[in-house]
Design a protein around this motif. Structure first.
Motif, PDB file in Angstrom:
ATOM      1  N   VAL A  41      11.199  -7.474   1.025  1.00 19.76           N
ATOM      2  CA  VAL A  41      11.070  -6.581  -0.116  1.00 19.76           C
ATOM      3  C   VAL A  41      12.345  -6.761  -0.927  1.00 19.76           C
ATOM      4  O   VAL A  41      13.446  -6.585  -0.407  1.00 19.76           O
ATOM      5  CB  VAL A  41      10.936  -5.102   0.314  1.00 19.76           C
ATOM      6  N   LYS A  42      12.202  -7.135  -2.193  1.00 14.96           N
ATOM      7  CA  LYS A  42      13.357  -7.412  -3.045  1.00 14.96           C
ATOM      8  C   LYS A  42      13.253  -6.607  -4.328  1.00 14.96           C
ATOM      9  O   LYS A  42      12.197  -6.563  -4.951  1.00 14.96           O
ATOM     10  CB  LYS A  42      13.405  -8.919  -3.362  1.00 14.96           C
ATOM     11  N   LEU A  43      14.352  -5.965  -4.713  1.00 15.95           N
ATOM     12  CA  LEU A  43      14.398  -5.308  -6.013  1.00 15.95           C
ATOM     13  C   LEU A  43      14.309  -6.393  -7.078  1.00 15.95           C
ATOM     14  O   LEU A  43      14.852  -7.495  -6.914  1.00 15.95           O
ATOM     15  CB  LEU A  43      15.680  -4.502  -6.172  1.00 15.95           C
ATOM     16  N   ARG A  44      13.629  -6.118  -8.162  1.00 20.72           N
ATOM     17  CA  ARG A  44      13.355  -7.144  -9.184  1.00 20.72           C
ATOM     18  C   ARG A  44      14.599  -7.860  -9.701  1.00 20.72           C
ATOM     19  O   ARG A  44      14.581  -9.054  -9.922  1.00 20.72           O
ATOM     20  CB  ARG A  44      12.617  -6.518 -10.378  1.00 20.72           C
ATOM     21  N   ASP A  45      15.694  -7.143  -9.900  1.00 20.39           N
ATOM     22  CA  ASP A  45      16.881  -7.761 -10.490  1.00 20.39           C
ATOM     23  C   ASP A  45      17.911  -8.225  -9.463  1.00 20.39           C
ATOM     24  O   ASP A  45      18.996  -8.666  -9.823  1.00 20.39           O
ATOM     25  CB  ASP A  45      17.540  -6.800 -11.482  1.00 20.39           C
ATOM     26  N   GLN A  95       4.071   0.921 -11.267  1.00 18.43           N
ATOM     27  CA  GLN A  95       5.507   1.217 -11.124  1.00 18.43           C
ATOM     28  C   GLN A  95       6.107   0.408  -9.974  1.00 18.43           C
ATOM     29  O   GLN A  95       7.203  -0.145 -10.107  1.00 18.43           O
ATOM     30  CB  GLN A  95       5.716   2.720 -10.893  1.00 18.43           C
ATOM     31  N   ALA A  96       5.408   0.339  -8.851  1.00 12.71           N
ATOM     32  CA  ALA A  96       5.912  -0.405  -7.689  1.00 12.71           C
ATOM     33  C   ALA A  96       6.099  -1.878  -8.019  1.00 12.71           C
ATOM     34  O   ALA A  96       7.120  -2.477  -7.672  1.00 12.71           O
ATOM     35  CB  ALA A  96       4.965  -0.239  -6.502  1.00 12.71           C
ATOM     36  N   THR A  97       5.143  -2.478  -8.701  1.00 13.44           N
ATOM     37  CA  THR A  97       5.252  -3.907  -9.031  1.00 13.44           C
ATOM     38  C   THR A  97       6.335  -4.174 -10.078  1.00 13.44           C
ATOM     39  O   THR A  97       6.850  -5.284 -10.145  1.00 13.44           O
ATOM     40  CB  THR A  97       3.908  -4.492  -9.489  1.00 13.44           C
ATOM     41  N   ARG A  98       6.675  -3.178 -10.883  1.00 16.55           N
ATOM     42  CA  ARG A  98       7.789  -3.339 -11.829  1.00 16.55           C
ATOM     43  C   ARG A  98       9.138  -3.261 -11.130  1.00 16.55           C
ATOM     44  O   ARG A  98      10.103  -3.871 -11.566  1.00 16.55           O
ATOM     45  CB  ARG A  98       7.744  -2.264 -12.922  1.00 16.55           C
ATOM     46  N   LEU A  99       9.215  -2.531 -10.011  1.00 15.95           N
ATOM     47  CA  LEU A  99      10.489  -2.316  -9.333  1.00 15.95           C
ATOM     48  C   LEU A  99      10.800  -3.341  -8.250  1.00 15.95           C
ATOM     49  O   LEU A  99      11.963  -3.712  -8.072  1.00 15.95           O
ATOM     50  CB  LEU A  99      10.515  -0.918  -8.698  1.00 15.95           C
ATOM     51  N   VAL A 100       9.787  -3.773  -7.498  1.00 16.84           N
ATOM     52  CA  VAL A 100      10.056  -4.633  -6.342  1.00 16.84           C
ATOM     53  C   VAL A 100       9.095  -5.811  -6.265  1.00 16.84           C
ATOM     54  O   VAL A 100       8.005  -5.782  -6.839  1.00 16.84           O
ATOM     55  CB  VAL A 100       9.962  -3.854  -5.001  1.00 16.84           C
ATOM     56  N   THR A 101       9.541  -6.806  -5.530  1.00 18.01           N
ATOM     57  CA  THR A 101       8.693  -7.939  -5.158  1.00 18.01           C
ATOM     58  C   THR A 101       8.550  -7.877  -3.645  1.00 18.01           C
ATOM     59  O   THR A 101       9.549  -7.772  -2.927  1.00 18.01           O
ATOM     60  CB  THR A 101       9.355  -9.274  -5.538  1.00 18.01           C
ATOM     61  N   LEU A 105       0.829  -1.210   0.000  1.00 20.47           N
ATOM     62  CA  LEU A 105       0.000   0.000   0.000  1.00 20.47           C
ATOM     63  C   LEU A 105       0.862   1.259   0.000  1.00 20.47           C
ATOM     64  O   LEU A 105       0.578   2.205  -0.735  1.00 20.47           O
ATOM     65  CB  LEU A 105      -0.940   0.005   1.210  1.00 20.47           C
ATOM     66  N   SER A 106       1.904   1.265   0.807  1.00 20.85           N
ATOM     67  CA  SER A 106       2.786   2.422   0.884  1.00 20.85           C
ATOM     68  C   SER A 106       3.485   2.684  -0.450  1.00 20.85           C
ATOM     69  O   SER A 106       3.521   3.813  -0.937  1.00 20.85           O
ATOM     70  CB  SER A 106       3.822   2.204   1.993  1.00 20.85           C
ATOM     71  N   LEU A 107       4.040   1.627  -1.046  1.00 20.50           N
ATOM     72  CA  LEU A 107       4.710   1.791  -2.344  1.00 20.50           C
ATOM     73  C   LEU A 107       3.717   2.192  -3.433  1.00 20.50           C
ATOM     74  O   LEU A 107       4.034   3.011  -4.298  1.00 20.50           O
ATOM     75  CB  LEU A 107       5.432   0.508  -2.731  1.00 20.50           C
ATOM     76  N   GLY A 108       2.531   1.602  -3.373  1.00 15.90           N
ATOM     77  CA  GLY A 108       1.496   1.953  -4.348  1.00 15.90           C
ATOM     78  C   GLY A 108       1.103   3.417  -4.272  1.00 15.90           C
ATOM     79  O   GLY A 108       0.900   4.074  -5.290  1.00 15.90           O
ATOM     80  N   GLU A 109       1.006   3.946  -3.040  1.00 19.52           N
ATOM     81  CA  GLU A 109       0.664   5.362  -2.862  1.00 19.52           C
ATOM     82  C   GLU A 109       1.779   6.279  -3.337  1.00 19.52           C
ATOM     83  O   GLU A 109       1.528   7.320  -3.919  1.00 19.52           O
ATOM     84  CB  GLU A 109       0.366   5.641  -1.389  1.00 19.52           C
ATOM     85  N   LYS A 110       3.033   5.889  -3.094  1.00 14.64           N
ATOM     86  CA  LYS A 110       4.160   6.755  -3.451  1.00 14.64           C
ATOM     87  C   LYS A 110       4.549   6.675  -4.927  1.00 14.64           C
ATOM     88  O   LYS A 110       4.894   7.678  -5.531  1.00 14.64           O
ATOM     89  CB  LYS A 110       5.368   6.412  -2.582  1.00 14.64           C
ATOM     90  N   LEU A 111       4.505   5.465  -5.488  1.00 12.57           N
ATOM     91  CA  LEU A 111       4.999   5.269  -6.849  1.00 12.57           C
ATOM     92  C   LEU A 111       3.912   4.943  -7.863  1.00 12.57           C
ATOM     93  O   LEU A 111       4.165   4.987  -9.063  1.00 12.57           O
ATOM     94  CB  LEU A 111       6.023   4.118  -6.874  1.00 12.57           C
ATOM     95  N   GLY A 112       2.765   4.539  -7.367  1.00 11.93           N
ATOM     96  CA  GLY A 112       1.741   3.985  -8.243  1.00 11.93           C
ATOM     97  C   GLY A 112       1.911   2.474  -8.265  1.00 11.93           C
ATOM     98  O   GLY A 112       3.042   1.966  -8.223  1.00 11.93           O
ATOM     99  N   VAL A 113       0.810   1.763  -8.329  1.00 10.37           N
ATOM    100  CA  VAL A 113       0.846   0.307  -8.225  1.00 10.37           C
ATOM    101  C   VAL A 113       1.655  -0.324  -9.359  1.00 10.37           C
ATOM    102  O   VAL A 113       2.493  -1.194  -9.128  1.00 10.37           O
ATOM    103  CB  VAL A 113      -0.585  -0.273  -8.192  1.00 10.37           C
TER     104      VAL A 113
END
Length: 190
Positions: free
Chosen positions: A61-65, A29-35, A19-27
């Motif tokens: 929380v893990k960065l995608r790459d 964008q957040a799902t593209r950047l982190v798991t 929820l926090s990442l979704g509010e700050k980055l948009g859902v």
């Protein structure tokens, strides 16, 4: 075996972070950047030449790459704080700097209240010699090889909610939160 109290941390952590990442980055964008997740085993910790070290964090929380999570959350019920700190050291000191923060939640159960109450009571046999079998005793006496464990759990939870057990299933709970990071010299955690 993990209890619902322990497992509730995973849901709370994952929902709050998403929820926090979704509010700050948009859902999207957040799902593209982190798991954000739980239930994934990580292996290949630095300094483990046998390759046998593996760890299943309670939440992360893990960065995608990335190979390892950036943030790890570990919860302990039966584990002591020392064991949880060893887990934090593994994450923070053996992931080549990929894990930056480890959040530890230690759950403890207080039985002091019940112990004090119990010490002030006389045994039931002495105070109520003609009392019939309690519901707790009836349930316990009914246990045999055919007992369905889920049904038994429901009965015990019901008796506990009605304060009909001699000892509560779970007394007062306390949760302690600690946040760790690697020290500047990378030799320990703080």
């Amino acid at each position: 075996m993990p209890l619902a109290t322990h497992d509730s941390l995973q849901s709370f952590f994952n929902e709050t972070v998403l929820l926090s990442l979704g509010e700050k980055l948009g859902v999207s964008q957040a799902t593209r950047l982190v798991t954000v997740g739980s239930g994934t085993t990580f292996t290949g910790f630095e300094g483990d030449w046998t390759g046998s070290s593996e760890k299943l964090p309670d939440a992360y929380v893990k960065l995608r790459d990335a190979e390892f999570p950036r943030v790890v959350c570990e919860a302990g019920w039966a584990e002591g704080h020392g064991k949880l700190m060893d887990d934090a050291r593994l994450w923070l000191l053996h992931t080549d700097g990929q894990t930056r923060i480890v959040i530890i939640v230690s759950f403890t159960e207080s039985t002091i209240k019940h112990s004090l109450q119990a010490s002030n009571k006389q045994p039931e046999e002495e105070t109520q010699p003609h009392k019939s079998m309690s519901e707790e005793e009836t349930v316990v006496d009914s246990i045999d090889s055919t007992t369905n464990l889920n049904d038994l759990a429901k009965k015990l939870i019901d008796l506990d909610r009605r304060d009909e057990l001699r000892q509560p299933l779970v007394s007062s709970l306390r949760a302690t939160l600690h946040v760790y990071r690697a020290s500047k010299d990378g030799r320990d955690i703080e």
